[in-house]
Each structure stands twice: as structure tokens, then as C-alpha cells.
Enzyme design. Structure first.
Site, PDB file in Angstrom:
ATOM      1  N   GLU A 106      12.455  -3.626  -9.678  1.00  0.00           N
ATOM      2  CA  GLU A 106      13.977  -3.362 -10.047  1.00  0.00           C
ATOM      3  C   GLU A 106      14.349  -2.550  -8.934  1.00  0.00           C
ATOM      4  O   GLU A 106      15.616  -2.779  -7.945  1.00  0.00           O
ATOM      5  CB  GLU A 106      14.491  -3.000 -11.343  1.00  0.00           C
ATOM      6  CG  GLU A 106      14.520  -4.076 -11.890  1.00  0.00           C
ATOM      7  CD  GLU A 106      15.161  -4.131 -13.596  1.00  0.00           C
ATOM      8  OE1 GLU A 106      15.634  -2.475 -13.531  1.00  0.00           O
ATOM      9  OE2 GLU A 106      16.181  -4.631 -13.871  1.00  0.00           O
ATOM     10  N   LYS A 107      12.911  -1.467  -8.308  1.00  0.00           N
ATOM     11  CA  LYS A 107      13.841  -0.966  -6.886  1.00  0.00           C
ATOM     12  C   LYS A 107      14.120  -1.613  -6.007  1.00  0.00           C
ATOM     13  O   LYS A 107      15.580  -1.411  -5.697  1.00  0.00           O
ATOM     14  CB  LYS A 107      12.775  -0.278  -6.718  1.00  0.00           C
ATOM     15  CG  LYS A 107      12.398   0.833  -5.289  1.00  0.00           C
ATOM     16  CD  LYS A 107      13.386   1.851  -5.130  1.00  0.00           C
ATOM     17  CE  LYS A 107      13.313   2.724  -4.019  1.00  0.00           C
ATOM     18  NZ  LYS A 107      13.255   1.452  -2.882  1.00  0.00           N
ATOM     19  N   ASP A 108      13.973  -2.549  -5.518  1.00  0.00           N
ATOM     20  CA  ASP A 108      14.082  -3.286  -4.965  1.00  0.00           C
ATOM     21  C   ASP A 108      14.823  -4.660  -5.484  1.00  0.00           C
ATOM     22  O   ASP A 108      14.142  -6.490  -5.217  1.00  0.00           O
ATOM     23  CB  ASP A 108      12.699  -3.843  -3.773  1.00  0.00           C
ATOM     24  CG  ASP A 108      12.084  -2.630  -3.259  1.00  0.00           C
ATOM     25  OD1 ASP A 108      12.603  -1.936  -2.638  1.00  0.00           O
ATOM     26  OD2 ASP A 108      10.812  -2.326  -3.994  1.00  0.00           O
ATOM     27  N   HIS A 133       4.421   1.932  -7.794  1.00  0.00           N
ATOM     28  CA  HIS A 133       2.789   0.602  -7.892  1.00  0.00           C
ATOM     29  C   HIS A 133       2.137   0.808  -8.968  1.00  0.00           C
ATOM     30  O   HIS A 133       2.416  -0.028 -10.088  1.00  0.00           O
ATOM     31  CB  HIS A 133       2.438   0.778  -6.811  1.00  0.00           C
ATOM     32  CG  HIS A 133       2.732   0.766  -5.226  1.00  0.00           C
ATOM     33  ND1 HIS A 133       3.873   1.450  -4.417  1.00  0.00           N
ATOM     34  CD2 HIS A 133       3.633  -0.003  -4.577  1.00  0.00           C
ATOM     35  CE1 HIS A 133       4.400   1.704  -3.243  1.00  0.00           C
ATOM     36  NE2 HIS A 133       4.046   0.308  -3.563  1.00  0.00           N
ATOM     37  N   GLN A 161       7.938  -8.808   7.492  1.00  0.00           N
ATOM     38  CA  GLN A 161       9.216  -8.624   7.195  1.00  0.00           C
ATOM     39  C   GLN A 161       9.271  -7.138   7.561  1.00  0.00           C
ATOM     40  O   GLN A 161      10.591  -6.914   7.362  1.00  0.00           O
ATOM     41  CB  GLN A 161       9.021  -8.150   5.516  1.00  0.00           C
ATOM     42  CG  GLN A 161       7.748  -7.543   5.584  1.00  0.00           C
ATOM     43  CD  GLN A 161       8.167  -7.001   3.595  1.00  0.00           C
ATOM     44  OE1 GLN A 161       6.717  -8.039   3.058  1.00  0.00           O
ATOM     45  NE2 GLN A 161       8.246  -6.107   2.875  1.00  0.00           N
ATOM     46  N   GLY A 212       0.593  -1.446  -0.050  1.00  0.00           N
ATOM     47  CA  GLY A 212      -0.108   0.205  -0.227  1.00  0.00           C
ATOM     48  C   GLY A 212       1.080   0.874   0.082  1.00  0.00           C
ATOM     49  O   GLY A 212       1.724   1.064  -0.183  1.00  0.00           O
ATOM     50  N   ALA A 213       0.398   2.210   0.445  1.00  0.00           N
ATOM     51  CA  ALA A 213       0.857   3.913   0.031  1.00  0.00           C
ATOM     52  C   ALA A 213       1.662   3.616  -1.353  1.00  0.00           C
ATOM     53  O   ALA A 213       2.239   4.681  -1.591  1.00  0.00           O
ATOM     54  CB  ALA A 213       1.969   3.889   1.125  1.00  0.00           C
ATOM     55  N   SER A 268       7.742   4.739  -0.742  1.00  0.00           N
ATOM     56  CA  SER A 268       6.956   5.480   0.172  1.00  0.00           C
ATOM     57  C   SER A 268       7.462   5.705   1.358  1.00  0.00           C
ATOM     58  O   SER A 268       6.205   6.744   2.099  1.00  0.00           O
ATOM     59  CB  SER A 268       6.246   3.339   0.891  1.00  0.00           C
ATOM     60  OG  SER A 268       5.699   2.852  -0.456  1.00  0.00           O
ATOM     61  N   ARG A 269       8.236   5.776   1.585  1.00  0.00           N
ATOM     62  CA  ARG A 269       9.823   6.712   2.763  1.00  0.00           C
ATOM     63  C   ARG A 269       9.781   7.771   2.243  1.00  0.00           C
ATOM     64  O   ARG A 269      10.802   8.199   3.131  1.00  0.00           O
ATOM     65  CB  ARG A 269      10.567   5.510   2.697  1.00  0.00           C
ATOM     66  CG  ARG A 269      10.473   3.782   3.601  1.00  0.00           C
ATOM     67  CD  ARG A 269      11.079   3.593   4.667  1.00  0.00           C
ATOM     68  NE  ARG A 269      10.406   1.987   5.186  1.00  0.00           N
ATOM     69  CZ  ARG A 269      10.529   1.101   4.887  1.00  0.00           C
ATOM     70  NH1 ARG A 269      11.681   0.834   3.629  1.00  0.00           N
ATOM     71  NH2 ARG A 269      10.165   0.062   5.938  1.00  0.00           N
TER      72      ARG A 269
HETATM   73  P1  PAJ Z   1       6.352  -2.203  -1.553  1.00  0.00           P
HETATM   74  O1  PAJ Z   1       7.255  -1.414  -1.156  1.00  0.00           O
HETATM   75  O2  PAJ Z   1       4.949  -2.302  -1.480  1.00  0.00           O
HETATM   76  O3  PAJ Z   1       6.356  -2.633  -2.493  1.00  0.00           O
HETATM   77  C1  PAJ Z   1       5.331  -2.923  -4.068  1.00  0.00           C
HETATM   78  C2  PAJ Z   1       6.100  -3.236  -4.895  1.00  0.00           C
HETATM   79  O4  PAJ Z   1       6.288  -1.864  -5.876  1.00  0.00           O
HETATM   80  C3  PAJ Z   1       7.957  -3.516  -5.643  1.00  0.00           C
HETATM   81  O5  PAJ Z   1       7.527  -5.373  -6.326  1.00  0.00           O
HETATM   82  C4  PAJ Z   1       8.620  -3.360  -5.517  1.00  0.00           C
HETATM   83  O6  PAJ Z   1       9.814  -3.344  -5.753  1.00  0.00           O
HETATM   84  C5  PAJ Z   1       7.792  -1.914  -6.532  1.00  0.00           C
HETATM   85  N1  PAJ Z   1       8.343  -0.635  -6.002  1.00  0.00           N
HETATM   86  C6  PAJ Z   1       8.473   0.306  -5.367  1.00  0.00           C
HETATM   87  N2  PAJ Z   1       8.997   1.151  -5.392  1.00  0.00           N
HETATM   88  C7  PAJ Z   1       9.312   1.203  -7.096  1.00  0.00           C
HETATM   89  C8  PAJ Z   1       9.379   2.412  -7.947  1.00  0.00           C
HETATM   90  N3  PAJ Z   1       9.587   3.543  -7.995  1.00  0.00           N
HETATM   91  N4  PAJ Z   1       9.703   1.440  -8.726  1.00  0.00           N
HETATM   92  C9  PAJ Z   1       9.563   1.130  -9.717  1.00  0.00           C
HETATM   93  N5  PAJ Z   1       8.522  -0.753  -8.790  1.00  0.00           N
HETATM   94  C10 PAJ Z   1       8.804  -0.156  -7.090  1.00  0.00           C
HETATM   95  O7  PAJ Z   1       8.231  -4.006  -1.943  1.00  0.00           O
HETATM   96  C11 PAJ Z   1       7.363  -4.733  -0.863  1.00  0.00           C
HETATM   97  O8  PAJ Z   1       5.679  -3.863  -0.735  1.00  0.00           O
HETATM   98  C12 PAJ Z   1       6.918  -6.115  -0.520  1.00  0.00           C
HETATM   99  O9  PAJ Z   1       8.237  -6.553   0.232  1.00  0.00           O
HETATM  100  C13 PAJ Z   1       5.564  -7.377  -0.274  1.00  0.00           C
HETATM  101  C14 PAJ Z   1       7.279  -8.409  -2.316  1.00  0.00           C
HETATM  102  C15 PAJ Z   1       4.938  -6.276  -1.340  1.00  0.00           C
HETATM  103  C16 PAJ Z   1       5.901  -8.642   0.624  1.00  0.00           C
HETATM  104  O10 PAJ Z   1       5.375  -7.974   0.790  1.00  0.00           O
END
Ligand code: PAJ
Length: 302
Positions: free
Chosen positions: A149-151, A37, A61, A31-32, A187-188
Site C-alpha cells: 500500500e506504500k505505493d 519487502h 519506469q 531489490g535493495a 529504498s530511497r
Molecule cells: P519496489 O520499490 O522494490 O517495491 C516492491 C514492492 O514493495 C511494492 O509492491 C511496494 O509497494 C512494496 N513496498 C515498498 N516499501 C514498502 C513499505 N514500506 N511497506 C510495504 N510495502 C512496501 O514497486 C516497485 O518496486 C516496482 O515498481 C515494481 C512493482 C517491482 C515494478 O518494477
């Protein structure tokens, strides 16, 4: 758009979509929701007949000193974004619905990569991520799973889990979405003060500089690491967590760069910890398949 809060109903919705010959696109989130996303939701919408987003702040986590309690929660706004991005279903369970027996003692072990880099700074984090993602895969069934790919380390571990445990999921990687000044959207980011926000794009600057060095033929990984650390260190507000150069397939640390590498940075700006990464390809080396397409694989390590 349907909002589902129960596991059984979510499983049924995905099964019904498949019975209707629709490919299920699964977009797990906490979320957020922001433009990062949104880009995952759009990719799923373009490539799949049925888009299921999950919205669940997964307590497993978060470490004891981390921000579970204060993690931004804005469900109504998130549901609007999901509907506006063409989601068919949002799965939004409570913690008790996801973990009815309390914290599970059967979990997914992320292996050694889960203890390095982000895993070293956040013990248990990737076990929590893989456990919830494995549960979501089990509920969704045969699908395409969209991840950013961010993570990059999270993405690499999810790919390994899929390769090694065979859930019927095709992982699709989506490129990092950035603000105009290069800061990766997260989100942060809303937690950054104005001066911290002004300093934060230094991560992108360090990564872009270092990518240029590799592209122009710098083979010494230590020099690339030191360059990134130096650029980050030039901003007094930034406190470096790590600067790393790893093989993009095996994720091993490197001395010499011979093929595609992942450049990784983590730093604190005040109390907010940010991460970012880019792919860098040395001259004469073929880049891995581009992200965003279901055909792209990458990370063939282990
Ligand atoms: P969350 O931080 O909400 O991210 C959800 C997805 O959005 C992840 O696959 C993340 O890599 C992607 N994402 C976040 N910021 C991004 C950006 N700037 N550009 C492209 N993609 C982005 O990652 C998680 O949640 C959790 O760990 C989850 C996989 C949902 C398991 O709880």
C-alpha cells in the site's frame, strides 16, 4: 532457494509448482530489500505453497532525469533476505533477458489515472510499471501477486489492469511498514542526510493529523488538503510536491468527503523525493476490506 535468470526457466518453475498443487505467490521487487519487502514475502509465505520473488530494476519506469543509474543495487544481500524469508525462487533477469528486442513499443497504457499525481510528476512511469508487471504476470501464470500500500497509486493501477485485462492473478495488498517514528520504509531513505532524515517523518505526522480530522467528521476535502500542506510546509527542509484527497475507489479528487478516502503526499527532502499515503474513513462509513488478505479488493473505480 533457486536463482533463475531466464524467462523460460522462470515460467517452468511456476508451472511445476502448480503441477505440484502449490499456489504461486509472486512478489515483484526492484531489490535493495528492506522490512517493507520482507512483509510482502512473509505474507506470501504464509498464504502460498510456492513463493517467487522477482528482482529487476526496470529501466522502463525511470524517466530521463531519474535515478536508474544510481538506484541502490545489492544483489548478494537481497538474495540473503529472500532466502531468509522463505522464498523458493528468485527471478533475477538482465535487462537484455527481459527486453531482448530493446525497449518494447507494445506497452500497457495506464489510462488517465496514470497521468495524475505520481504520473504527473513522473511522465511514463506507470506505463513502465504496468508493462513490466504485465510481463511478470504473463511469465508467472496463475498466481497471487503481492504489492504494498506504500505505493498506493501503483497498487490501484495494477488492480485496474487485472480487472480490465484479466491476467489470472489475484492482487493482495499489504499494509505500509514504517520506522518507529512513522517514516514509511523506502529504498530511497538511505539517501537522506541526517537533517533530512530528521525532517522526513513530517509526512506521517501530516497524514495522521489529517486522518484524525476525517475520522472526526471533517467533510471539506480542501480543508484536509490545506492542513496536510500546512504541516509539511512547517518544516523548512520539506518541499511539497502534492497533497491530495481522492476517493479510495475511483481515485477522483474530491470536494466533499462522503466515504473512504486516500490521503496522499509527495515531498522532496533535498534531492530525495518521498511519497506516503493513508486511508481515512469518515464517521458512519464502512471501511473497505482490510489489506493483507487475499479476499480484500478495494479500488473498484473505472
Ligand atoms: P519496489 O520499490 O522494490 O517495491 C516492491 C514492492 O514493495 C511494492 O509492491 C511496494 O509497494 C512494496 N513496498 C515498498 N516499501 C514498502 C513499505 N514500506 N511497506 C510495504 N510495502 C512496501 O514497486 C516497485 O518496486 C516496482 O515498481 C515494481 C512493482 C517491482 C515494478 O518494477
Amino acid at each position: 532457494m533457486e536463482v533463475i535468470t531466464e524467462r523460460a526457466a522462470f515460467r517452468e518453475a511456476c508451472e511445476a509448482a502448480r503441477a505440484d498443487q502449490r499456489v504461486v505467490g509472486l512478489v515483484p521487487t526492484m531489490g535493495a530489500l528492506h522490512d517493507g519487502h520482507r512483509s510482502l514475502l512473509m505474507a506470501a509465505r504464509t498464504q502460498c505453497g510456492f513463493v517467487a520473488m522477482t528482482l529487476f530494476v526496470n529501466p522502463l519506469q525511470f524517466g530521463p532525469g531519474e535515478d536508474l543509474r544510481t538506484y541502490p543495487r545489492m544483489v548478494d544481500a537481497d538474495l540473503e533476505v529472500a532466502a531468509g524469508s522463505g522464498c523458493d525462487v528468485v527471478f533475477h533477469p538482465s535487462v537484455a533477458e527481459m527486453y531482448p528486442a530493446g525497449e518494447p513499443d507494445v506497452t500497457v497504457d495506464p489510462g488517465r489515472l496514470g497521468t495524475r499525481l505520481e504520473g504527473a510528476e513522473r511522465p511514463g512511469h506507470f506505463r513502465g510499471v504496468l508493462t513490466v508487471v504485465a510481463k511478470l504476470f504473463a511469465l508467472a501464470g496463475h498466481c497471487r501477486g503481492y504489492f504494498g500500500e506504500k505505493d498506493a497509486q501503483q497498487l490501484a493501477l495494477i488492480r485496474r489492469m487485472v480487472r480490465q485485462l484479466d491476467p489470472p492473478v489475484e492482487v493482495v495488498a499489504c499494509p505500509t511498514v514504517r520506522e518507529r517514528d512513522g517514516l514509511a520504509i523506502s529504498s530511497r531513505n538511505v539517501r537522506l542526510s541526517a537533517v533530512e532524515r530528521a525532517a522526513a517523518p513530517v509526512l506521517w505526522r501530516a497524514l495522521s493529523d489529517a486522518e484524525g480530522l476525517v475520522r472526526r467528521g471533517e467533510h471539506d476535502a480542501r480543508r484536509v488538503r490545506e492542513h496536510m500542506a500546512g504541516v509539511v510546509g512547517s518544516r523548512p527542509l520539506a518541499r511539497l510536491g502534492y497533497a491530495a484527497v481522492v476517493d479510495d475507489e475511483t481515485w477522483e479528487n474530491l470536494d466533499r468527503i462522503r466515504g473512504p478516502v486516500r490521503l496522499l503526499l509527495a515531498a522532496r527532502f533535498g534531492s530525495t523525493r518521498l511519497i506516503d499515503n493513508v486511508l481515512a474513513v469518515p464517521p458512519g462509513s464502512a471501511p473497505p476490506a482490510s489489506p493483507g488478505s487475499p479476499a480484500s479488493r478495494g479500488d473498484r473505480g473505472e
